[in-house]
Design an enzyme around this catalytic site. Structure first.
Site, PDB file in Angstrom:
ATOM      1  N   GLY A  60       0.642  -4.104  -3.512  1.00 12.20           N
ATOM      2  CA  GLY A  60       0.868  -5.033  -4.612  1.00 12.20           C
ATOM      3  C   GLY A  60       0.184  -4.426  -5.823  1.00 12.20           C
ATOM      4  N   ASP A 239       5.939  -4.138 -10.835  1.00 12.67           N
ATOM      5  CA  ASP A 239       4.955  -3.070 -10.615  1.00 12.67           C
ATOM      6  C   ASP A 239       4.679  -2.301 -11.890  1.00 12.67           C
ATOM      7  OD1 ASP A 239       6.479  -3.542  -7.936  1.00 12.67           O
ATOM      8  OD2 ASP A 239       4.487  -2.786  -7.443  1.00 12.67           O
TER       9      ASP A 239
HETATM   10  O1  MRU Z   1       4.920  -1.349  -2.298  1.00 13.01           O
HETATM   11  P1  MRU Z   1       4.088  -2.547  -2.612  1.00 13.01           P
HETATM   12  O2  MRU Z   1       3.965  -3.497  -1.458  1.00 13.01           O
HETATM   13  O3  MRU Z   1       2.756  -2.182  -3.196  1.00 13.01           O
HETATM   14  O4  MRU Z   1       4.927  -3.243  -3.753  1.00 13.01           O
HETATM   15  C1  MRU Z   1       4.675  -4.486  -4.281  1.00 13.01           C
HETATM   16  C2  MRU Z   1       5.838  -4.917  -5.075  1.00 13.01           C
HETATM   17  O5  MRU Z   1       6.699  -4.160  -5.387  1.00 13.01           O
HETATM   18  C3  MRU Z   1       5.997  -6.306  -5.417  1.00 13.01           C
HETATM   19  O6  MRU Z   1       7.330  -6.479  -5.773  1.00 13.01           O
HETATM   20  C4  MRU Z   1       5.213  -6.981  -6.416  1.00 13.01           C
HETATM   21  O7  MRU Z   1       6.026  -7.815  -7.075  1.00 13.01           O
HETATM   22  C5  MRU Z   1       4.501  -6.334  -7.469  1.00 13.01           C
HETATM   23  S1  MRU Z   1       2.839  -6.735  -7.239  1.00 13.01           S
HETATM   24  C6  MRU Z   1       2.590  -8.424  -7.557  1.00 13.01           C
END
Ligand code: MRU
Length: 359
Positions: A60, A239
């Site tokens: 995240g 992200d």
């Molecule tokens: O690959 P991750 O689990 O780190 O990615 C997280 C995300 O892409 C989420 O969509 C998220 O919305 C962003 S963090 C709140």
């Protein structure tokens, strides 16, 4: 509101990632084990922290950013008073930076610690704590602001994970839903499974902690539910949000945005300051992280027979895979941006965020 974890039969309030003053190390909830076990993972060196980010023990974008900020503070401690301190810090910065390329929170977290004039162990740790706390506090504000979009009896779709685990505490896209629920609004959430890393199971687990009504669906089912008139609103995270309002978010976000546009369903992204990238103009300039093919080829689940996590193969040997972890959604498909400063339009974004990320 903060992350409610059941550990040893008790409900405890804990952030997703924190600095443990007594042990002088970085701690995080091991997200690979959620929802089957709740375990705390410790990182005693900056290299451990970089590895935890890379291996998605912490994930995240904002939680990654906080972990990276703590990681750089660890490096400052480790190399303080050593010859070539500056070179060591540069290489630790680069190693942490390379752990996940798309989430800009990581760079913002590192820069927030590094740019401080008097880089010494105390100052670096203090800066990292400020960065992490700010994210958590902004999650609360996002919830207060975004909950106005939620009305009783509506159906909301979300993708990936955006709760407290992803945001140090409190959540981004999940915060409005949880706060609205706690105020007594009653609605239903459709949770995209989010292949290949199945972040939907963390979303489902976090919604369960608060008793929010929800149903998990396959990513490929979302269009069907939209066509049936079953989705009134889509809220998800980001992200990286760039200056023109394009966003990078978990793979599958772009598909949802196109479908939402086709069905006239409002499509919102929620994010804290750390997710804004003031140095990138459009989504075309965002580096998309491609991850290991095994994430598609295999699946990690809990074996009820073995009573432990197990990896199984999903395909015959010899297949080829491609595994982009994120995609870009252009600003024209986004209804609004739920931020700690209000629900913004695309034209308000840049002037609201510029100069804030490095403060
Ligand atoms: O690959 P991750 O689990 O780190 O990615 C997280 C995300 O892409 C989420 O969509 C998220 O919305 C962003 S963090 C709140």
């Amino acid at each position: 509101m903060s992350l409610k974890l059941r550990i040893d039969g008790k409900t405890v309030d804990t952030p997703a990632v924190w600095w443990d003053d007594a042990a002088n190390d970085v701690r995080m909830i091991n997200q690979i084990k959620i929802p089957f076990q709740v375990e705390v993972h410790s990182c005693s060196t900056y290299r451990d922290t970089a590895k935890a980010i890379k291996e998605m023990i912490i994930r995240g974008a904002p939680s990654i950013g906080a972990a990276a900020a703590y990681g750089l503070a660890q490096a400052v401690q480790e190399f303080w008073n050593q010859d070539a301190f500056v070179e060591h810090i540069k290489s630790a910065y680069n190693e942490l930076m390379a752990a996940r390329p798309t989430a800009v929170d990581l760079k913002n977290g590192l820069d927030f610690v590094k740019k401080y004039d008097q880089l010494n162990p105390k100052a670096a740790l203090n800066r990292a704590k400020i960065f992490a706390n700010r994210i958590a506090n902004e999650g609360l504000k996002i919830g207060q602001i975004g909950k106005e979009l939620i009305v009783s009896n509506m159906n909301v779709l979300t993708h990936c994970h955006t709760g407290a685990l992803a945001l140090v505490d409190n959540g981004s896209a999940l915060a409005p839903l949880i706060q609205a629920w706690e105020e007594g609004k009653r609605f239903h959430v459709y949770v995209d499974e989010t292949r290949p890393r199945i972040q939907g199971r963390m979303t489902a687990w976090e919604l369960s902690q608060y008793g929010v009504d929800h149903t998990v669906i396959c990513d490929s089912a979302s269009g069907f539910f939209m066509s049936q008139g079953k989705i009134d609103l889509i809220i998800l995270g980001a992200d990286r949000v760039v200056r023109n309002g394009d966003i990078a978010n978990k793979i599958g976000t772009y598909n949802l945005a196109v479908l939402a546009n086709h069905h006239n369903i409002p499509f919102y992204t929620a994010f804290p300051t750390s997710t804004f990238d003031s140095s990138t103009r459009t989504g075309n300039d965002i580096i998309i992280e491609y991850r290991d093919a095994n994430e598609v080829k295999q699946a990690l689940g809990y074996s009820n027979t073995l009573m432990k996590n197990q990896i199984v193969s999903l395909y015959a040997e010899g297949e080829e895979f491609s595994n982009p972890a994120f995609d870009i959604t252009p600003n024209n498909l986004i209804t609004g941006y739920i931020t700690p400063y209000g629900i913004l339009s695309q034209s308000q974004l840049e002037k609201t965020f510029i100069n804030r990320t490095s403060q």
